[in-house]
Design an enzyme around this catalytic site. Sequence first.
Site, PDB file in Angstrom:
ATOM      1  N   ARG A   3      30.628  14.466  63.799  1.00 61.85           N
ATOM      2  CA  ARG A   3      31.365  13.278  63.338  1.00 61.85           C
ATOM      3  C   ARG A   3      31.990  12.546  64.516  1.00 61.85           C
ATOM      4  O   ARG A   3      32.174  11.334  64.465  1.00 61.85           O
ATOM      5  CB  ARG A   3      32.504  13.703  62.405  1.00 61.85           C
ATOM      6  CG  ARG A   3      32.095  14.140  61.025  1.00 61.85           C
ATOM      7  CD  ARG A   3      33.327  14.436  60.200  1.00 61.85           C
ATOM      8  NE  ARG A   3      34.323  13.401  60.464  1.00 61.85           N
ATOM      9  CZ  ARG A   3      35.638  13.603  60.573  1.00 61.85           C
ATOM     10  NH1 ARG A   3      36.127  14.798  60.413  1.00 61.85           N
ATOM     11  NH2 ARG A   3      36.450  12.617  60.825  1.00 61.85           N
ATOM     12  N   ARG A  37      47.516  13.452  54.247  1.00 64.91           N
ATOM     13  CA  ARG A  37      47.091  12.123  54.674  1.00 64.91           C
ATOM     14  C   ARG A  37      47.292  11.019  53.623  1.00 64.91           C
ATOM     15  O   ARG A  37      46.323  10.415  53.128  1.00 64.91           O
ATOM     16  CB  ARG A  37      45.645  12.178  55.182  1.00 64.91           C
ATOM     17  CG  ARG A  37      45.464  13.325  56.155  1.00 64.91           C
ATOM     18  CD  ARG A  37      44.280  13.216  57.007  1.00 64.91           C
ATOM     19  NE  ARG A  37      44.381  12.189  58.007  1.00 64.91           N
ATOM     20  CZ  ARG A  37      43.482  11.977  58.941  1.00 64.91           C
ATOM     21  NH1 ARG A  37      42.427  12.739  58.999  1.00 64.91           N
ATOM     22  NH2 ARG A  37      43.623  11.011  59.812  1.00 64.91           N
ATOM     23  N   CYS A  92      42.527  15.953  53.671  1.00 61.75           N
ATOM     24  CA  CYS A  92      41.375  16.512  54.381  1.00 61.75           C
ATOM     25  C   CYS A  92      41.783  17.845  54.983  1.00 61.75           C
ATOM     26  O   CYS A  92      42.859  18.367  54.684  1.00 61.75           O
ATOM     27  CB  CYS A  92      40.852  15.538  55.427  1.00 61.75           C
ATOM     28  SG  CYS A  92      41.975  15.340  56.807  1.00 61.75           S
ATOM     29  N   LYS A 114      35.395   6.494  68.933  1.00 59.99           N
ATOM     30  CA  LYS A 114      35.090   6.605  67.495  1.00 59.99           C
ATOM     31  C   LYS A 114      36.131   5.878  66.647  1.00 59.99           C
ATOM     32  O   LYS A 114      35.792   5.052  65.801  1.00 59.99           O
ATOM     33  CB  LYS A 114      35.038   8.079  67.084  1.00 59.99           C
ATOM     34  CG  LYS A 114      35.037   8.298  65.580  1.00 59.99           C
ATOM     35  CD  LYS A 114      35.041   9.749  65.219  1.00 59.99           C
ATOM     36  CE  LYS A 114      36.402  10.367  65.139  1.00 59.99           C
ATOM     37  NZ  LYS A 114      37.097  10.254  63.845  1.00 59.99           N
ATOM     38  N   ASN A 115      37.399   6.206  66.865  1.00 63.73           N
ATOM     39  CA  ASN A 115      38.434   5.660  65.983  1.00 63.73           C
ATOM     40  C   ASN A 115      38.582   4.154  66.121  1.00 63.73           C
ATOM     41  O   ASN A 115      39.046   3.485  65.201  1.00 63.73           O
ATOM     42  CB  ASN A 115      39.776   6.356  66.228  1.00 63.73           C
ATOM     43  CG  ASN A 115      39.780   7.769  65.660  1.00 63.73           C
ATOM     44  OD1 ASN A 115      38.868   8.134  64.921  1.00 63.73           O
ATOM     45  ND2 ASN A 115      40.777   8.547  66.021  1.00 63.73           N
ATOM     46  N   ASP A 164      45.160  14.882  68.322  1.00 63.93           N
ATOM     47  CA  ASP A 164      43.716  15.150  68.366  1.00 63.93           C
ATOM     48  C   ASP A 164      43.306  15.987  69.585  1.00 63.93           C
ATOM     49  O   ASP A 164      42.157  16.434  69.661  1.00 63.93           O
ATOM     50  CB  ASP A 164      42.924  13.824  68.343  1.00 63.93           C
ATOM     51  CG  ASP A 164      42.999  13.152  66.975  1.00 63.93           C
ATOM     52  OD1 ASP A 164      43.481  13.790  66.022  1.00 63.93           O
ATOM     53  OD2 ASP A 164      42.580  11.985  66.861  1.00 63.93           O
TER      54      ASP A 164
HETATM   55  C1  UD1 Z   1      44.379   8.149  62.959  1.00 59.41           C
HETATM   56  C2  UD1 Z   1      43.158   8.755  63.608  1.00 59.41           C
HETATM   57  C3  UD1 Z   1      43.285  10.271  63.710  1.00 59.41           C
HETATM   58  C4  UD1 Z   1      44.586  10.644  64.405  1.00 59.41           C
HETATM   59  C5  UD1 Z   1      45.768   9.950  63.744  1.00 59.41           C
HETATM   60  C6  UD1 Z   1      47.080  10.198  64.477  1.00 59.41           C
HETATM   61  C7  UD1 Z   1      41.434   7.203  62.863  1.00 59.41           C
HETATM   62  C8  UD1 Z   1      40.195   6.996  62.061  1.00 59.41           C
HETATM   63  N1  UD1 Z   1      41.985   8.421  62.788  1.00 59.41           N
HETATM   64  O1  UD1 Z   1      44.434   8.649  61.613  1.00 59.41           O
HETATM   65  O2  UD1 Z   1      42.181  10.769  64.472  1.00 59.41           O
HETATM   66  O3  UD1 Z   1      44.773  12.058  64.302  1.00 59.41           O
HETATM   67  O4  UD1 Z   1      45.546   8.526  63.705  1.00 59.41           O
HETATM   68  O5  UD1 Z   1      46.975   9.827  65.802  1.00 59.41           O
HETATM   69  O6  UD1 Z   1      41.870   6.327  63.569  1.00 59.41           O
HETATM   70  N2  UD1 Z   1      51.461   8.956  57.080  1.00 59.41           N
HETATM   71  C9  UD1 Z   1      52.349   8.803  56.035  1.00 59.41           C
HETATM   72  N3  UD1 Z   1      52.169   7.759  55.164  1.00 59.41           N
HETATM   73  C10 UD1 Z   1      51.135   6.878  55.299  1.00 59.41           C
HETATM   74  C11 UD1 Z   1      50.223   7.039  56.373  1.00 59.41           C
HETATM   75  C12 UD1 Z   1      50.434   8.097  57.250  1.00 59.41           C
HETATM   76  O7  UD1 Z   1      53.286   9.585  55.880  1.00 59.41           O
HETATM   77  O8  UD1 Z   1      51.017   5.976  54.480  1.00 59.41           O
HETATM   78  C13 UD1 Z   1      51.630  10.094  58.020  1.00 59.41           C
HETATM   79  C14 UD1 Z   1      50.463  11.067  57.932  1.00 59.41           C
HETATM   80  O9  UD1 Z   1      50.673  12.004  56.902  1.00 59.41           O
HETATM   81  C15 UD1 Z   1      50.482  11.723  59.288  1.00 59.41           C
HETATM   82  C16 UD1 Z   1      50.977  10.617  60.195  1.00 59.41           C
HETATM   83  O10 UD1 Z   1      51.574   9.635  59.356  1.00 59.41           O
HETATM   84  O11 UD1 Z   1      51.443  12.761  59.302  1.00 59.41           O
HETATM   85  C17 UD1 Z   1      49.899  10.001  61.040  1.00 59.41           C
HETATM   86  O12 UD1 Z   1      48.963   9.382  60.208  1.00 59.41           O
HETATM   87  P1  UD1 Z   1      48.208   8.041  60.647  1.00 59.41           P
HETATM   88  O13 UD1 Z   1      48.819   7.541  61.908  1.00 59.41           O
HETATM   89  O14 UD1 Z   1      48.177   7.147  59.465  1.00 59.41           O
HETATM   90  O15 UD1 Z   1      46.778   8.595  60.958  1.00 59.41           O
HETATM   91  P2  UD1 Z   1      45.379   7.962  60.552  1.00 59.41           P
HETATM   92  O16 UD1 Z   1      45.395   6.505  60.728  1.00 59.41           O
HETATM   93  O17 UD1 Z   1      44.972   8.500  59.215  1.00 59.41           O
END
Ligand code: UD1
Length: 430
Positions: A411, A133, A128, A34-35, A319
């Site tokens: 989802r 996030r 969410c 999915k991701n 996850d």
């Molecule tokens: C992706 C995955 C999700 C998975 C996550 C971590 C998708 C669609 N989703 O989410 O299933 O749980 O990776 O493996 O691919 N953060 C910041 N600042 C930012 C961005 C992120 O502090 O600008 C922090 C977030 O709050 C969180 C951590 O980094 O604590 C991980 O987030 P991120 O790696 O960005 O996850 P996603 O890409 O949203």
Amino acid sequence: MPNAATISKRISKPHLEVQGNYALSGELKVSGAKNSALVLMAASLLTEEKLLLENVPQLTDIEGMSEILLTMGVNLRQEKDELHIQAADLHHVELPYELVHGLRASFFCIGPLLARLGRAKIPLPGGCEIGARPVLEHIKGLKALGAYINVEHGVVTASVPGTQKRLKGTDVVLDCPSVGATETILMAAVLAEGQSSIENAAQEPEIQDLAKLLNCMGANISGAGGPKITIKGVKQLHGCNYTVMPDRIEAGTFLIAAAITRSKLNVAPVIPEHLNAVLQKLRDCGCDLQINEDGIEITPGEIEGVDITTQPFPGFPTDLQAPFMALMATAKGTSVITEKIYENRMKHVPELQRMGASIRLQGNTAVIEGVPQLSAAPVSGGDLRSTAAMVLASLSAQGVSKVEGLTHLDRGYAALEEKLNQAGARILRY
Ligand code: UD1
């Protein structure tokens, strides 16, 4: 006045009824990731030529991303697990908040839109169920590549200055190895002028899958999957055919399904290196694992408590934290599970407790004393992976459980109950 039957009908939400305590056998088939598929769909915006994505899972999140691409004028056709995409006539539109909020991955379109059209307008996706996030790292990276970005009234307006409307290659160092930020910057940098690098990049397999697709489209990316990615910008990308990698989180969920029902099962296809941390924990808690050509045969022994702490890849994936906790609830002895990625990812704890699990929660650390048998109960998953955890717990529990939260489940798990039923589970959907 309504009677008991109409009241019961009114309050009943879509749910699964899971008859627990049945062994599984045979094979569980893993769908495309999915991701990965979601971000590859965003990457399709980078070329006006045709892209064929194969092994795309049939999920509501994929439908949501399709709606977003269609809103932007993309030509898109899905035939089973094949997705034909052509972004020849890409329009500049402000994506509706409802679409973006419902599917955070839609924010990943910002990089390709900037690279292709020189402008983008996307509402902030917001938090969410599992945490705040933020997208600060995405925005910082795009600014470093030369984009002007304004965030006002909850909407991100981005544009590339100059007549050429081309981003400029640069070196970006991420404060945290965000998966989404790495993907956004990667997609923006492929069409930038000159060379870029991303340091402290996320190393998740989905990043490698994205880089492989982009290279297949004519990009010049090296180092994806490691902490530093180098991107030599190219003028344009072309179409191609690409097969989405297998879903490592679905595969992990299936391996845990085997362990929690103490059943020997084959899970395929799997890329074992994508799951090293999980496979190690499954071995540590008493499962024998045979790595085959394209899958993993798991034979659970007596399951004992092991500790896990979620970490970015190659650590234990957040996850799979909730599903693994369901397993630990049935293990012999104590285990300590600590969630380090998200601030609000322990909602499955009270639901597992309702099934007889013995769990003490202190902040984001759960101390679990395994019990010999969980007991069926009506439960509700508060997010995608906690709903999967409820299904797993129900498979091992004594009695019939009612699992709500199917909008979350659908989802991210393609035909979950059908796949489990083929392996001997007894699950009905209402
Ligand atoms: C992706 C995955 C999700 C998975 C996550 C971590 C998708 C669609 N989703 O989410 O299933 O749980 O990776 O493996 O691919 N953060 C910041 N600042 C930012 C961005 C992120 O502090 O600008 C922090 C977030 O709050 C969180 C951590 O980094 O604590 C991980 O987030 P991120 O790696 O960005 O996850 P996603 O890409 O949203």
